[in-house]
Design a protein around this motif. Sequence first.
Motif, short mmCIF file in Angstrom:
data_model
loop_
_atom_site.label_atom_id
_atom_site.label_comp_id
_atom_site.label_asym_id
_atom_site.label_seq_id
_atom_site.Cartn_x
_atom_site.Cartn_y
_atom_site.Cartn_z
N ARG A 9 42.86 38.18 -6.38
CA ARG A 9 42.40 38.43 -5.02
C ARG A 9 41.01 39.07 -5.09
O ARG A 9 40.83 40.11 -5.71
CB ARG A 9 43.36 39.35 -4.29
CG ARG A 9 42.81 39.96 -3.01
CD ARG A 9 42.71 38.95 -1.88
NE ARG A 9 44.00 38.59 -1.34
CZ ARG A 9 44.18 37.94 -0.19
NH1 ARG A 9 43.13 37.56 0.51
NH2 ARG A 9 45.38 37.62 0.24
N ILE A 10 40.03 38.39 -4.50
CA ILE A 10 38.66 38.91 -4.42
C ILE A 10 38.42 39.37 -3.00
O ILE A 10 38.57 38.59 -2.05
CB ILE A 10 37.64 37.83 -4.84
CG1 ILE A 10 37.86 37.44 -6.30
CG2 ILE A 10 36.22 38.31 -4.61
CD1 ILE A 10 36.96 36.32 -6.78
N ASN A 11 38.05 40.63 -2.85
CA ASN A 11 37.81 41.22 -1.53
C ASN A 11 36.37 41.70 -1.41
O ASN A 11 35.90 42.50 -2.22
CB ASN A 11 38.75 42.41 -1.29
CG ASN A 11 40.20 41.97 -1.18
OD1 ASN A 11 40.51 40.92 -0.62
ND2 ASN A 11 41.11 42.78 -1.70
N ASP A 12 35.66 41.20 -0.40
CA ASP A 12 34.31 41.67 -0.04
C ASP A 12 33.40 41.81 -1.27
O ASP A 12 32.70 42.82 -1.44
CB ASP A 12 34.39 43.02 0.69
CG ASP A 12 35.14 42.90 2.02
OD1 ASP A 12 34.98 41.87 2.69
OD2 ASP A 12 35.91 43.83 2.35
N LEU A 13 33.37 40.79 -2.09
CA LEU A 13 32.56 40.83 -3.31
C LEU A 13 31.09 40.55 -2.96
O LEU A 13 30.76 39.53 -2.34
CB LEU A 13 33.06 39.78 -4.31
CG LEU A 13 32.28 39.68 -5.63
CD1 LEU A 13 32.41 40.97 -6.43
CD2 LEU A 13 32.77 38.49 -6.45
N SER A 14 30.24 41.45 -3.37
CA SER A 14 28.79 41.27 -3.21
C SER A 14 28.13 41.42 -4.57
O SER A 14 28.45 42.34 -5.33
CB SER A 14 28.21 42.30 -2.23
OG SER A 14 28.71 42.09 -0.92
#
Length: 632
Positions: A9-14
């Motif tokens: 799960r990738i969340n809000d990756l910048s």
Amino acid sequence: MTNGADLLRINDLSIAFPLMQGKLHAVKNASLRVLPGKVTALVGESGSGKSVISQTIMGLQPAITEVSGQVLFNDPTAAAPVDLLKLPRDGRRLRAIRGSRIGMIFQEPMTSFSLLHTVGNQISEALRVHTTLSKAERREQCEDMLSLVGFNNPARVFDMYPFELSGGMRQRAMIAMALICRPALLIADEPTTALDVTIQAQILKLLRDLQEKMDMAILLITHDLGVVANIADEVVVIYQGEIMEAGPVGPIFRDPQHPYLKGLMAAVPHFDMPPGERLKPLREIVVDHQTLLGNMAAPVAPAADQPEVLLSVRNLSKTFKTRNQDWKVGRAAPQAPAVDGVSFDIRRGECLGLVGESGCGKTTVSKILMRAVTPDTGSITFNDGHGPIDVLEASGDDLQALRTRIQMVFQDPVSSLSPRMSVGSILSEPFDIHKRGNRAARKEAVAALLKVIGLDPSAARRYPHSFSGGQRQRIGIARALALAPSLIVCDEPVSALDVSVQAQILNLLKDLQKDLGLTYLFISHNLAVVDYMADRVAVMWAGRIVELAPREVIMRAPAHPYTRSLLEAVPYPDLDRPLNFESAGESSVASSAGWAPAFREEAGGPGMAPFDLGGGHFVLARTSATLSEVRP
């Protein structure tokens, strides 16, 4: 869906890269998931941030990279999910996950393998790092995995070096290296880019079968929507670092919502396009061919009674002498013909497509035409209205003229453009070599060439590394156009480009052909691209042309079983036309045993020769074959 049910799960990756002129934001607040045992496809153009995301998951991003957000990996063998971004980059926990629980297939296997170590040595390294197995046990497991990915003689492959394997075999070895520790998640970064359709189908079938056997999840990074439609369960569409659309593969393909996804689908060439219909790239190139006409690049006008056939090739053969694996003893291996009795004509103003799988001899033919390789037998005659020239025997003024009239667009613009020369120097070099014009005229001609391919004249001061892949390919096309040739040999000019840039290049080539009267030999393994570009198509297998016909005949009613198998191996970006992995995933050597007797050559039997089916349709068949035996 809760985090506990997602494998990744990738969340809000910048992700940002600090540069002298400010930060480059490669990924902006991206969120996506990969479910256990499922395939999630991450789709987008080159430069959209796909590969950067994969590198960040593995902890392989550059040290200067600024990363924020979460990358939660819920390993089935671990007690709780772990945020990979919070682990030290070179710490023990991340190293224990990387290569063991998360494997990765890189886009270019030749640059990912060490040339100095054997295939087995590199595959077994992961076992040496992550397990306590003995050397003999590691070899046994490696040979089992090599067998699993489709090698018939894994013990022999274990001791070979990467350069001894073909492109498809290297990709299989790369898959074996990624899977040797049986990871829960496999990241596949463009695993089939630049592979021909039959090898691509074999790799896709292999990935699908291994996923089922090992109950493994796959994050598939690709720009090929045909691959996505045939293997993915969920699709995530990314553009300039932002997620545009995501969901199950059905709704994504049947009812796309975002204009960017609709644009990607419209840019893909397909077999159902009406004659004359143009591809719709996301960004059009404004072509200004008028600036080329009448300048110093234009050749002397040929005679009025120009011959119809521009290039005539007859009985071309080339055998490369090799040694067998026991090279220390030095016993000569049987000679393998790369080109075997090839004959064809290229008519003035047409585009002849030359298709076939890797290793069939297409590029060798192109190198012979360009005099980069000397054939064993055969003749090549070129006549653009200035009189016939024997290409293979030309010397002096004839050779100098020939080199201005036949040019080539190479497959890889990165390696074919000198990194030490500015674009202006690259484009003016043909004028320098052939002593055309003075310095001011050459500068004007370079500006005209850049305008033709849709680039600003200021691009002349820049170097190739500062351009995108599509722009570099356009520069390669401009260099080929510099001396206003009669014939351009295009060797896989769009095979490594994403669909939107591919559409730009194909439309550019068609426009230039129409406006400047160019003739193309277009070499490709992508049959949909050849269907869009070519007037006639020659199909090559095992060094021979097995079928030659007008494009619509080859694509709609092929006679040779190999041509039919090539068409069946093309993955359509259409859920209602799934790929038949059982037939498409079979090698042509294996399938040739099941061809009709008329198309099989047997020792001591009748010879093989082109059989005329009428209307310019020829197929290679036994000399004893009848019309009913070869007619489609």
